[in-house]
Design a protein around this motif. Structure first.
Motif, short mmCIF file in Angstrom:
data_model
loop_
_atom_site.label_atom_id
_atom_site.label_comp_id
_atom_site.label_asym_id
_atom_site.label_seq_id
_atom_site.Cartn_x
_atom_site.Cartn_y
_atom_site.Cartn_z
N LEU A 114 39.48 68.44 42.13
CA LEU A 114 40.39 68.56 40.99
C LEU A 114 41.55 69.51 41.31
CD1 LEU A 114 40.93 67.69 38.08
CD2 LEU A 114 39.54 69.63 37.32
N VAL A 138 37.54 67.65 31.52
CA VAL A 138 36.35 67.94 32.33
C VAL A 138 35.74 69.23 31.83
CG1 VAL A 138 35.44 68.34 34.64
CG2 VAL A 138 37.42 66.84 34.34
N GLU A 142 30.48 70.57 34.46
CA GLU A 142 30.52 69.40 35.34
C GLU A 142 31.35 69.63 36.60
OE1 GLU A 142 32.10 66.92 32.41
OE2 GLU A 142 30.19 66.45 31.46
N LEU A 143 31.93 70.82 36.72
CA LEU A 143 32.79 71.10 37.87
C LEU A 143 32.00 71.20 39.17
CD1 LEU A 143 35.27 73.70 36.33
CD2 LEU A 143 35.75 71.32 36.94
N SER A 176 39.01 61.92 33.36
CA SER A 176 37.84 62.45 32.66
C SER A 176 36.62 62.33 33.55
CB SER A 176 37.60 61.72 31.34
OG SER A 176 37.26 60.36 31.57
N LEU A 177 35.74 63.31 33.43
CA LEU A 177 34.47 63.30 34.16
C LEU A 177 33.38 63.64 33.17
CD1 LEU A 177 33.24 63.08 37.11
CD2 LEU A 177 33.12 65.58 37.00
N GLU A 178 32.32 62.83 33.16
CA GLU A 178 31.23 63.04 32.20
C GLU A 178 29.90 62.74 32.88
OE1 GLU A 178 29.80 61.46 27.76
OE2 GLU A 178 31.52 60.58 28.78
N LEU A 186 33.26 58.96 36.35
CA LEU A 186 34.66 59.38 36.48
C LEU A 186 35.56 58.25 36.02
CD1 LEU A 186 36.96 61.22 37.60
CD2 LEU A 186 36.58 60.12 39.83
#
Length: 248
Positions: A114, A138, A142-143, A176-178, A186
């Protein structure tokens, strides 16, 4: 008494001879099994090396158009004497190059990927100005999710090359990341007007990601591209959730 002792010795010698015979017969079989295991281990090692080589090759198939666009932006900033933007742009570009040409593991923290994309987007904002808006969603938790290097970069570069290349109006990009259970999802969406998979390079980029995920994971993975209700192009990538800590 001596007779029984003699009989026992004879019996033991016969049994020992029989056991020795079967042991000698079985030695070639055991040797063959050992050789077979060595061959299997060698085969596994070779497959791992081939996979590592293919992953490295796939990871470095990054589109070069950004290099030329960045140099043009830097040249324009120099002509316009926008010194602060020029210095910041060169710094971001150098960080982009350093990231691209440093060795990486199969999975890196999403935070690292990111940060790289933020450098990329900064330079693109110098190019497009207020016409470009970017939304990143994000969560901090979740990083640390592991992601194959350049995955996000390929998706974002595709958006700028294929979706925004001929778009003269406002350009919107969302990332977005989930985490969903044991998987990570992603999504990269853009408002470009290009038809899906119009350019061959676009499909190559997505196939690049598919192949890398198949090499890395034995579990379910997915790479798909759709048009949503808002007529945005949405690329979705799903892979198993793995925590990867950033190196200090």
């Amino acid at each position: 008494m001596l007779f029984y002792l003699f009989e026992s010795l004879v019996f033991c010698s016969v049994v020992f001879s029989i056991l020795s015979f079967f042991l000698l017969i079985s030695l070639p079989i055991v040797e063959k099994e050992i050789n077979f295991l060595e061959l299997e281990n060698t085969k596994v090692r070779l497959q791992n090396r081939l996979q590592e080589s293919e992953l490295l090759q796939l990871s470095r198939q990054i589109q070069p158009h950004f290099m030329f666009n960045t140099l043009n932006v830097i040249l324009s900033l120099a002509r316009l004497k926008r010194q602060e933007n020029l210095i910041e742009g060169i710094e971001r570009f150098s960080m982009y190059l350093r990231y691209k040409y440093t060795d990486k593991t199969d999975l890196i923290p999403f935070s690292v990927e990111l940060d790289q994309i933020k450098n990329y987007i900064y330079i693109q904002k110098l190019r497009f100005g207020r016409k470009l808006s970017v939304d990143i969603q994000v969560n901090d938790t979740e990083l640390t999710a592991g992601i194959p290097p350049y995955t996000l970069q390929i998706l974002v570069e595709n958006a700028f090359k294929h979706a925004f290349g001929k778009n003269t109006g406002d350009k919107r990009l969302s990332i977005s990341l989930e985490r969903t259970g044991n998987w990570v999802e992603l999504r990269v969406a853009d408002n470009g007007s290009e038809p899906l998979n119009l350019q061959p390079d676009h499909g190559i980029g997505l196939e690049n990601i598919r192949r890398r995920l198949r090499l890395l994971f034995d579990l379910y993975t997915e790479v798909s591209i759709i048009k949503n209700a808002a007529r945005e192009t949405v690329v979705k990538v799903v892979w198993p959730y793995t925590i990867v800590e950033d190196e200090p």
